[in-house]
Write a protein that holds these residues in place. Structure first.
Motif, mmCIF file in Angstrom:
data_model
loop_
_atom_site.group_PDB
_atom_site.id
_atom_site.type_symbol
_atom_site.label_atom_id
_atom_site.label_comp_id
_atom_site.label_asym_id
_atom_site.label_seq_id
_atom_site.Cartn_x
_atom_site.Cartn_y
_atom_site.Cartn_z
ATOM 1 N N MET A 117 98.976 3.172 54.860
ATOM 2 C CA MET A 117 98.474 4.007 53.788
ATOM 3 C C MET A 117 98.922 5.450 54.027
ATOM 4 N N SER A 118 99.131 6.160 52.954
ATOM 5 C CA SER A 118 99.714 7.496 53.017
ATOM 6 C C SER A 118 98.735 8.598 53.423
ATOM 7 N N GLY A 119 97.462 8.319 53.393
ATOM 8 C CA GLY A 119 96.477 9.358 53.669
ATOM 9 C C GLY A 119 95.772 9.822 52.407
ATOM 10 N N ASN A 120 96.299 9.465 51.239
ATOM 11 C CA ASN A 120 95.651 9.729 49.955
ATOM 12 C C ASN A 120 95.050 8.411 49.493
ATOM 13 N N TYR A 121 93.739 8.322 49.549
ATOM 14 C CA TYR A 121 93.073 7.051 49.289
ATOM 15 C C TYR A 121 92.470 6.992 47.897
ATOM 16 N N TYR A 122 92.331 5.772 47.435
ATOM 17 C CA TYR A 122 91.802 5.505 46.113
ATOM 18 C C TYR A 122 90.735 4.438 46.259
ATOM 19 N N TYR A 123 89.516 4.740 45.855
ATOM 20 C CA TYR A 123 88.432 3.774 45.864
ATOM 21 C C TYR A 123 88.280 3.203 44.462
ATOM 22 N N LEU A 124 88.207 1.886 44.373
ATOM 23 C CA LEU A 124 87.965 1.206 43.098
ATOM 24 C C LEU A 124 86.588 0.554 43.182
ATOM 25 N N PHE A 125 85.757 0.810 42.193
ATOM 26 C CA PHE A 125 84.402 0.271 42.178
ATOM 27 C C PHE A 125 84.271 -0.770 41.073
ATOM 28 N N PHE A 126 83.536 -1.836 41.399
ATOM 29 C CA PHE A 126 83.356 -2.957 40.475
ATOM 30 C C PHE A 126 81.866 -3.257 40.325
ATOM 31 N N ALA A 127 81.533 -4.212 39.456
ATOM 32 C CA ALA A 127 80.137 -4.513 39.126
ATOM 33 C C ALA A 127 79.351 -5.118 40.288
ATOM 34 N N GLY A 128 80.008 -5.753 41.226
ATOM 35 C CA GLY A 128 79.303 -6.389 42.345
ATOM 36 C C GLY A 128 80.271 -6.789 43.435
ATOM 37 N N TYR A 129 79.706 -7.347 44.496
ATOM 38 C CA TYR A 129 80.537 -7.697 45.644
ATOM 39 C C TYR A 129 81.583 -8.751 45.299
ATOM 40 N N TYR A 130 81.202 -9.773 44.530
ATOM 41 C CA TYR A 130 82.155 -10.827 44.192
ATOM 42 C C TYR A 130 83.375 -10.251 43.475
ATOM 43 N N ALA A 131 83.164 -9.398 42.498
ATOM 44 C CA ALA A 131 84.281 -8.793 41.757
ATOM 45 C C ALA A 131 85.123 -7.909 42.671
ATOM 46 N N THR A 132 84.471 -7.223 43.591
ATOM 47 C CA THR A 132 85.185 -6.363 44.535
ATOM 48 C C THR A 132 86.087 -7.201 45.434
ATOM 49 N N GLU A 133 85.541 -8.272 45.970
ATOM 50 C CA GLU A 133 86.311 -9.169 46.843
ATOM 51 C C GLU A 133 87.456 -9.829 46.075
ATOM 52 N N ARG A 134 87.183 -10.259 44.862
ATOM 53 C CA ARG A 134 88.215 -10.893 44.027
ATOM 54 C C ARG A 134 89.341 -9.902 43.728
ATOM 55 N N ALA A 135 88.999 -8.662 43.428
ATOM 56 C CA ALA A 135 90.002 -7.639 43.127
ATOM 57 C C ALA A 135 90.920 -7.412 44.334
ATOM 58 N N ALA A 136 90.346 -7.316 45.520
ATOM 59 C CA ALA A 136 91.155 -7.126 46.725
ATOM 60 C C ALA A 136 92.094 -8.314 46.930
ATOM 61 N N ASP A 137 91.596 -9.523 46.693
ATOM 62 C CA ASP A 137 92.430 -10.723 46.831
ATOM 63 C C ASP A 137 93.584 -10.717 45.842
ATOM 64 N N VAL A 138 93.298 -10.375 44.597
ATOM 65 C CA VAL A 138 94.353 -10.342 43.565
ATOM 66 C C VAL A 138 95.410 -9.298 43.922
ATOM 67 N N LEU A 139 94.974 -8.129 44.338
ATOM 68 C CA LEU A 139 95.929 -7.081 44.701
ATOM 69 C C LEU A 139 96.822 -7.531 45.857
ATOM 70 N N GLN A 140 96.230 -8.176 46.849
ATOM 71 C CA GLN A 140 97.010 -8.679 47.983
ATOM 72 C C GLN A 140 98.042 -9.711 47.510
ATOM 73 N N GLN A 141 97.649 -10.580 46.582
ATOM 74 C CA GLN A 141 98.566 -11.591 46.050
ATOM 75 C C GLN A 141 99.765 -10.961 45.357
#
Length: 74
Positions: A1-25
């Motif tokens: 990571m470059s040192g400039n971070y971006y936090y993405l917030f979702f409705a709940g833990y499941y959506a947060t975990e799913r988003a991280a998985d999709v981005l990794q894919q």
């Protein structure tokens, strides 16, 4: 990571975990982190990623039906 971070917030833990998985894919480095207390909004977890991937990530998540509630750059 470059040192400039971006936090993405979702409705709940499941959506947060799913988003991280999709981005990794799609080859976008992202991970679920405990949100700093001052940044929390509803769910106390967020996806942390590099700011340089933000535009692509938003497009990928939208295409996969994942709604970002809000974002914070840090």
């Amino acid at each position: 990571m470059s040192g400039n971070y971006y936090y993405l917030f979702f409705a709940g833990y499941y959506a947060t975990e799913r988003a991280a998985d999709v981005l990794q894919q799609y080859g976008i480095p992202a991970r679920v982190v405990k949100s700093p207390v001052m940044l929390q909004s509803g769910c106390s977890f967020a996806v942390l990623m590099d700011l340089s991937d933000a535009e692509r990530a938003a497009k990928v998540l939208s295409q996969n039906g994942l709604r970002i509630l809000h974002t914070i750059m840090r």
